[in-house]
Design an enzyme around this catalytic site. Sequence first.
Site, short mmCIF file in Angstrom:
data_model
loop_
_atom_site.label_atom_id
_atom_site.label_comp_id
_atom_site.label_asym_id
_atom_site.label_seq_id
_atom_site.Cartn_x
_atom_site.Cartn_y
_atom_site.Cartn_z
NE ARG A 92 -1.04 -1.90 3.65
CZ ARG A 92 -1.03 -2.14 4.94
NH1 ARG A 92 -2.09 -1.85 5.66
NH2 ARG A 92 0.03 -2.65 5.55
N GLY A 102 -12.50 -5.50 -15.83
CA GLY A 102 -13.33 -6.60 -16.32
C GLY A 102 -14.78 -6.18 -16.46
NE ARG A 198 4.74 -9.69 -1.77
CZ ARG A 198 3.76 -10.39 -1.23
NH1 ARG A 198 3.84 -11.69 -1.16
NH2 ARG A 198 2.71 -9.79 -0.71
#
Length: 244
Positions: A92, A102, A198
């Site tokens: 964030r 979508g 990560r």
Amino acid sequence: MSDEVGTDPQFRSDVTVELVRSAAADSDVIWAARVSTAGEQSLEEVRKDPAKSKGLINFLMRDRHGTPFEHNSMTFFISAPIFVFREFQRHRSGWSYNEESGRYRELQPVFYVPGEERKLVQQGRPGKYEFVDGTEKQHAVVTEQMAASYQASYRAYQEMLQAGVAREVARAVLPVGLFSSMYATCNARSLMHFLSLRTKDERATVPSFPQREIEMVAEQMEAEWAALMPLTHAAFNEHGRVAP
Ligand SMILES: Cc1cc2nc3c(=O)[nH]c(=O)nc-3n(C[C@H](O)[C@H](O)[C@H](O)COP(=O)(O)OP(=O)(O)OC[C@H]3O[C@@H](n4cnc5c(N)ncnc54)[C@H](O)[C@@H]3O)c2cc1C
């Protein structure tokens, strides 16, 4: 993803990362830090002594003076499976995101299947997992079952669209292996925090155990960033890959 994909499913084992815009250099860190002592002169100070600049960046990293690493910007175009984006968008602080919709466009049939080198089997207990290679049989079942499931769900999506159902309703059947795309903008400080969590790297003093697919994105982002800010990148590695 392009609009030309059509309705035949495509299967990918890789991810796309492109640095589309940047204003990021080691001198931005020096300039921001030297305002403490040089005031308005800090821009001229930057060009004086590159060796000193390296020392200052190392000092800031070591002592975790983080804010000078925020005065820069990198925007990445990323195309990866939705399950990667779910992990990614948990970050964030110091990040801005815009992702394809979508609701407003028909989603294209591009799906993730693990490549041959992807370790398939998890061993050990929570917190102590290790991943090992799958057998040929395991790879075959993964490839077959994923393709069958993706094809069935995309057919269901198409049938609903053809029946006049809204895209935002029909998309509910699509799986998290579907590729999405986004722009993600960050600065060096927020990127370092992301990379510390990560990527798996032996230089990290606090090891992390990310899912391989988000790590594939992170590795490409790190390579782009390292080329823009080599001194900052080297200092990050030298000081245990901890974000300042
Ligand atoms: C290996 C791994 C496994 C994970 N497993 C799970 C899981 O099982 N379930 C799950 O839900 N998530 C999981 N996560 C996601 C994780 O909990 C974080 O949401 C994610 O890593 C983002 O980290 P962050 O909050 O530090 O980053 P950012 O949101 O970018 O925040 C950066 C830093 O800003 C500060 N900060 C930001 N917001 C606040 C706040 N509201 N209050 C105080 N300080 C703040 C903190 O210091 C934080 O470290 C996992 C992450 C990893 C790397």
